[in-house]
Design a protein around this motif. Structure first.
Motif, PDB file in Angstrom:
ATOM      1  N   ALA A   1       0.833  -1.211   0.000  1.00  0.00           N
ATOM      2  CA  ALA A   1       0.000   0.000   0.000  1.00  0.00           C
ATOM      3  C   ALA A   1       0.860   1.251   0.000  1.00  0.00           C
ATOM      4  O   ALA A   1       0.573   2.229  -0.703  1.00  0.00           O
ATOM      5  CB  ALA A   1      -0.939  -0.016   1.210  1.00  0.00           C
ATOM      6  N   VAL A   2       1.933   1.241   0.782  1.00  0.00           N
ATOM      7  CA  VAL A   2       2.846   2.387   0.793  1.00  0.00           C
ATOM      8  C   VAL A   2       3.482   2.561  -0.577  1.00  0.00           C
ATOM      9  O   VAL A   2       3.554   3.670  -1.115  1.00  0.00           O
ATOM     10  CB  VAL A   2       3.919   2.215   1.879  1.00  0.00           C
ATOM     11  N   ALA A   3       3.947   1.448  -1.162  1.00  0.00           N
ATOM     12  CA  ALA A   3       4.571   1.524  -2.485  1.00  0.00           C
ATOM     13  C   ALA A   3       3.598   2.073  -3.519  1.00  0.00           C
ATOM     14  O   ALA A   3       3.981   2.869  -4.389  1.00  0.00           O
ATOM     15  CB  ALA A   3       5.064   0.140  -2.903  1.00  0.00           C
TER      16      ALA A   3
ATOM     17  N   VAL B   1       5.068  16.060   1.007  1.00  0.00           N
ATOM     18  CA  VAL B   1       5.272  15.995   2.451  1.00  0.00           C
ATOM     19  C   VAL B   1       4.968  14.567   2.911  1.00  0.00           C
ATOM     20  O   VAL B   1       3.928  14.005   2.587  1.00  0.00           O
ATOM     21  CB  VAL B   1       4.365  17.000   3.175  1.00  0.00           C
ATOM     22  N   GLY B   2       5.890  13.979   3.611  1.00  0.00           N
ATOM     23  CA  GLY B   2       5.728  12.605   4.069  1.00  0.00           C
ATOM     24  C   GLY B   2       6.315  11.568   3.134  1.00  0.00           C
ATOM     25  O   GLY B   2       6.408  10.390   3.505  1.00  0.00           O
ATOM     26  N   ALA B   3       6.718  11.966   1.930  1.00  0.00           N
ATOM     27  CA  ALA B   3       7.265  10.997   0.975  1.00  0.00           C
ATOM     28  C   ALA B   3       8.573  10.396   1.481  1.00  0.00           C
ATOM     29  O   ALA B   3       8.843   9.210   1.265  1.00  0.00           O
ATOM     30  CB  ALA B   3       7.471  11.652  -0.386  1.00  0.00           C
TER      31      ALA B   3
ATOM     32  N   ALA C   1       9.232   6.502   1.775  1.00  0.00           N
ATOM     33  CA  ALA C   1      10.379   5.866   1.130  1.00  0.00           C
ATOM     34  C   ALA C   1      11.246   5.155   2.158  1.00  0.00           C
ATOM     35  O   ALA C   1      11.781   4.062   1.899  1.00  0.00           O
ATOM     36  CB  ALA C   1      11.200   6.911   0.373  1.00  0.00           C
ATOM     37  N   GLY C   2      11.374   5.752   3.335  1.00  0.00           N
ATOM     38  CA  GLY C   2      12.151   5.123   4.391  1.00  0.00           C
ATOM     39  C   GLY C   2      11.576   3.775   4.813  1.00  0.00           C
ATOM     40  O   GLY C   2      12.320   2.827   5.084  1.00  0.00           O
ATOM     41  N   ARG C   3      10.248   3.691   4.856  1.00  0.00           N
ATOM     42  CA  ARG C   3       9.610   2.416   5.214  1.00  0.00           C
ATOM     43  C   ARG C   3       9.893   1.352   4.148  1.00  0.00           C
ATOM     44  O   ARG C   3      10.173   0.196   4.477  1.00  0.00           O
ATOM     45  CB  ARG C   3       8.098   2.606   5.367  1.00  0.00           C
ATOM     46  N   LEU C   4       9.835   1.756   2.886  1.00  0.00           N
ATOM     47  CA  LEU C   4      10.107   0.801   1.811  1.00  0.00           C
ATOM     48  C   LEU C   4      11.571   0.364   1.819  1.00  0.00           C
ATOM     49  O   LEU C   4      11.886  -0.818   1.632  1.00  0.00           O
ATOM     50  CB  LEU C   4       9.743   1.411   0.461  1.00  0.00           C
ATOM     51  N   LYS C   5      12.468   1.318   2.030  1.00  0.00           N
ATOM     52  CA  LYS C   5      13.889   0.982   2.081  1.00  0.00           C
ATOM     53  C   LYS C   5      14.183   0.062   3.263  1.00  0.00           C
ATOM     54  O   LYS C   5      14.995  -0.867   3.154  1.00  0.00           O
ATOM     55  CB  LYS C   5      14.720   2.261   2.179  1.00  0.00           C
ATOM     56  N   GLN C   6      13.521   0.319   4.384  1.00  0.00           N
ATOM     57  CA  GLN C   6      13.725  -0.533   5.553  1.00  0.00           C
ATOM     58  C   GLN C   6      13.311  -1.968   5.253  1.00  0.00           C
ATOM     59  O   GLN C   6      13.981  -2.918   5.674  1.00  0.00           O
ATOM     60  CB  GLN C   6      12.938   0.018   6.737  1.00  0.00           C
TER      61      GLN C   6
END
Length: 453
Positions: free
Chosen positions: A284-286, A398-400, A404-409
């Motif tokens: 969902a984030v992606a 804002v918040g991107a 992105a940090g969540r996806l990279k993690q």
């Protein structure tokens, strides 16, 4: 994911042969690493290619190589030799029939703006807080950096048109370094000190190759070895065991078993290609991460020059295009003597009428814009073509960065997967940054990888 061919081993597999992928391959070879690159397009360079329209050459973007890293500059100079030239061609804003230097320069503003506006701008320079490093969004940053008059005239409308989003929903990072350097002292010094004291913060000096920006990509590919680069090779699957990437599938039929993977693909795309797929919340984030696409209108003109500028910007909402660049002002070899070529950019979201507009209609709008601004006569247009640039810019809302940090993690769990590039990191970067990052990454990989035979 099944394939029709036996998998092949590839010690270092690079996904994508745009600037980031090519830089990775280049520095990998300098470190003695065995590397293979897979590129979906039929040519290398990604969104930094140089194309040809008859005798005219043009780039798929208003690219410039900045001398910001000595080691990288030395490497690119070694690749291109005398073909890499120092260029001095500043940019300007087209506004109500006037030309305003960009980034904004007070001396130029004094010459071009009405007195009433100048008085208002000067007053605002005394009152704005200039604490933009703490701004929560781009609109706040622009207002605190330049004041409401300058921000509304030249920055906010343009930025919203470029990114397709309201300025108060965009991260301050979309500004890059364009808002640096205009403080009150600079404003007064440049406004009243004359032309010799102006423009210390303008960014009109850069390097550019003789035959177009794509020459950097082509020279880098030659240094890697063309036999190590496979074009027409779209990544269609990335299989893993939860800890390592085990297999990369190309065009649904060919597979590679990599020891190490460097992905330059768009960050959300990598998540969609994973097999097994990531959890629903990660997907969902992606799916919420957005990119801005570009449509280019290329016009060959029967005149020696259009302007002396590297780029012209169009901030007004009534103009569908954001920028015009003239390759011949970067290198005289981009067009024949007595003629020039210009490229106009129209940013689009893929699901809009602007993206689906017929080419002829878009060309007519481009020619009308130039004619209405008194830049060309319609009969001076002797050639035209169009080009689409998908995934041109990650939209830094804002918040991107947190998304992105969540996806990279999530991707960090794969100990043989690395990311590099604007789309892969969902961040705004320049070519010199990509080469520098690739140099650092491959040095690290070489320190724990046996050299190629």
């Amino acid at each position: 994911m099944s394939t029709t061919t036996d998998p092949q081993e590839s010690p270092l597999t690079v996904l994508g042969a745009g600037p980031a992928g090519l830089a990775t391959g280049f520095y990998a070879r300098k470190q003695g690493l065995d590397v293979r690159l897979f590129e979906a397009a039929d040519a290398v360079g990604g969104n930094a290619r140089t194309l040809q329209m008859g005798p005219f050459r043009y780039d798929t973007g208003a690219h410039r190589f900045h001398d910001k890293n000595d080691a990288v500059t030395a490497d690119v100079k070694a690749l291109l030799g005398a073909d890499l030239r120092r260029i001095d061609a500043p940019s300007q804003i087209c506004w109500r029939g006037r030309r305003i230097d960009f980034p904004l320069a007070p001396y130029n503003l004094v010459r071009e703006l009405p007195l009433s506006l100048l008085v208002q701008i000067a007053w605002e320079q005394l009152s704005i807080p200039r604490v933009s490093e703490n701004a929560e969004h781009f609109e706040e940053m622009a207002l605190q950096s330049y004041g409401p008059t300058l921000a509304n005239l030249f920055l906010l409308n343009y930025t919203e048109k470029l990114w397709g989003a309201d300025a108060d929903t965009l991260s301050p990072r979309v500004a890059g370094d364009r808002l640096e350097g205009l403080d009150l002292k600079t404003f007064l010094l440049e406004a009243f000190g004359g032309s010799k004291t102006k423009a210390r913060h303008l960014d009109g000096s850069f390097y550019y190759p003789k035959h177009g920006y794509g020459q950097i990509a082509e020279a880098t590919a030659d240094a890697i070895g063309r036999e190590r680069i496979r074009t027409g090779a779209r990544v269609t699957g990335i299989a893993h065991d939860g800890a390592r990437i085990q297999r990369v599938t190309i065009n649904d039929t060919h597979s590679v078993d990599p020891e190490t993977v460097v992905s330059t693909l768009p960050l959300p795309l990598v998540l969609r290609l994973l097999d097994p797929p990531p959890p629903n919340e990660v997907q969902a984030v992606a799916g919420s991460m957005r990119f801005r696409h570009l449509r280019l209108v290329v016009l060959g003109l029967d005149r020696s020059r259009l302007t002396p500028n590297a780029s012209l910007y169009f901030p007004e909402r009534s103009v569908p295009f954001t920028r015009l660049y003239e390759p011949k002002n970067r290198s005289p070899d981009m067009a024949p003597d007595g003629q020039t070529v210009v490229v106009l950019e129209r940013p689009c979201h893929p699901d809009t009428t602007a993206w689906q507009q017929p080419d002829d209609a878009l060309r007519a709008e481009a020619v009308s814009l130039l004619a209405d601004h008194g830049l060309v006569a319609r009969d001076e247009v002797v050639a035209s073509t169009h080009h689409e640039v998908p995934f041109a810019y990650p939209i830094l809302e804002v918040g991107a960065a947190e998304k992105a940090g969540r996806l990279k993690q999530y991707l960090d769990r794969f100990d043989n997967l690395h990311r590099l590039g604007r789309s892969a990191d969902f961040a705004y970067t320049h070519t010199h940054d990509l080469y520098s990052d690739a140099r650092t990454l491959t040095q690290s990989l070489a320190a724990r990888t046996p050299p190629a035979a």
